[in-house]
Every structure is written in structure tokens, then in C-alpha cells.
Design a protein around this motif. Structure first.
Motif, PDB file in Angstrom:
ATOM      1  N   ILE A   6       0.975  -1.255  -0.102  1.00 22.49           N
ATOM      2  CA  ILE A   6      -0.152  -0.112   0.088  1.00 22.49           C
ATOM      3  C   ILE A   6       0.929   1.072   0.036  1.00 22.49           C
ATOM      4  N   ASN A   7       0.698   2.140  -0.801  1.00 18.45           N
ATOM      5  CA  ASN A   7       1.540   3.355  -0.998  1.00 18.45           C
ATOM      6  C   ASN A   7       0.753   4.403  -0.083  1.00 18.45           C
ATOM      7  N   ALA A   8       1.253   4.790   1.024  1.00 17.68           N
ATOM      8  CA  ALA A   8       0.593   5.297   2.117  1.00 17.68           C
ATOM      9  C   ALA A   8       0.106   6.847   1.549  1.00 17.68           C
ATOM     10  N   ALA A   9       0.876   7.452   0.777  1.00 17.89           N
ATOM     11  CA  ALA A   9       0.386   8.773   0.265  1.00 17.89           C
ATOM     12  C   ALA A   9      -0.574   8.690  -0.411  1.00 17.89           C
ATOM     13  N   LYS A  13      -4.574  10.149   0.144  1.00 21.66           N
ATOM     14  CA  LYS A  13      -5.162  10.748  -0.843  1.00 21.66           C
ATOM     15  C   LYS A  13      -6.557  10.291  -0.952  1.00 21.66           C
ATOM     16  N   ASP A  14      -6.809   9.061  -1.140  1.00 18.28           N
ATOM     17  CA  ASP A  14      -7.735   8.415  -1.651  1.00 18.28           C
ATOM     18  C   ASP A  14      -8.884   8.560  -0.333  1.00 18.28           C
TER      19      ASP A  14
END
Length: 134
Positions: A6-9, A13-14
């Protein structure tokens, strides 16, 4: 099976887009308070088992005190001795501050129990590092 990455940024944002600005701020504030609630719950559970039980107002005050005092980031187990000693000093200072700020809300018996809890947990943290060669 493949690990999920999982891309934290992107995740944040999502979530922000899904919740909207106002609800996202509530989400951020809630998540920021979770460690304080957890810590206060652990302290209250201990105090309740060895002294007179805390009432709702006292628990709320413990949560607030815990929120006011920034949590410490534990150093790696392999950290140099001087870094660990500084961490242990900060841990003792934090525990003393927690105890002092709780003094106005708790009875002497409850304060004594809280002091024992903080001493015991502090010693457990220190012992964990000693097990790994420090």
C-alpha cells in the motif's frame, strides 16, 4: 500468495477524497488520539485492579493527560548505549510528567497504583533492551 503493498501517500489521498475535507480532518484527529486512549485504558485497567476504580471523569482526564504528553519513539534494539540511555531518561521524564499531571484527578491510592504501573512498564521496556546486549 503475494504481499499487499500500500502506498501510504496514495492511501491518504484516496481516504481524503472519499471522506471529504471535514470528515477527513475528524479521521486524522481520531487516529492521532488512538494511542492516548489505548495508553489511558491500560493505565486505568491496572489502577482499577489494585486500588479503587476510576470513574468516567478520571478516565477522561487520563486520556487527556496522555494526549498532552507526546509519546516517545523507541530506538532500535541495536541502538548505541548513549542513545538508549537518553531514551530511558526521556521515558522516566515522561512517566513523571504523566504522574504529576494526573495528581489533580486521582486519589493518593490511585496515584500510588499509577506510579507502580509506570515504574513496572518502564522497567519492562528497559529489560527488553538489556536482553539484547545493552
Amino acid at each position: 500468495q503475494f504481499p499487499i503493498v500500500i502506498n501510504a501517500a496514495s492511501y491518504e489521498k484516496d481516504i481524503k477524497q472519499l471522506l471529504g475535507e471535514s470528515s477527513y480532518q475528524e479521521y486524522v484527529e481520531y487516529n492521532a488520539g488512538v494511542p492516548a486512549v489505548k495508553e489511558a485504558g491500560e493505565m486505568a485497567n491496572y489502577v482499577n485492579t489494585v486500588s479503587s476504580p476510576l470513574n468516567g471523569s478520571q478516565i477522561d482526564n487520563l486520556i487527556e493527560v496522555s494526549r498532552q504528553i507526546a509519546p516517545l519513539k523507541s530506538p532500535p534494539l541495536t541502538a548505541p548505549a548513549d542513545e538508549l540511555n537518553r531514551f530511558f531518561e526521556l521515558l522516566d521524564q515522561r512517566n513523571n510528567e504523566l504522574l504529576e499531571k494526573s495528581r489533580q484527578y486521582l486519589s493518593e491510592q490511585q496515584l500510588s497504583a499509577l506510579s507502580r504501573y509506570l515504574q513496572t512498564t518502564g522497567n519492562a521496556v528497559k529489560a527488553r533492551y538489556q536482553l539484547y546486549g545493552h
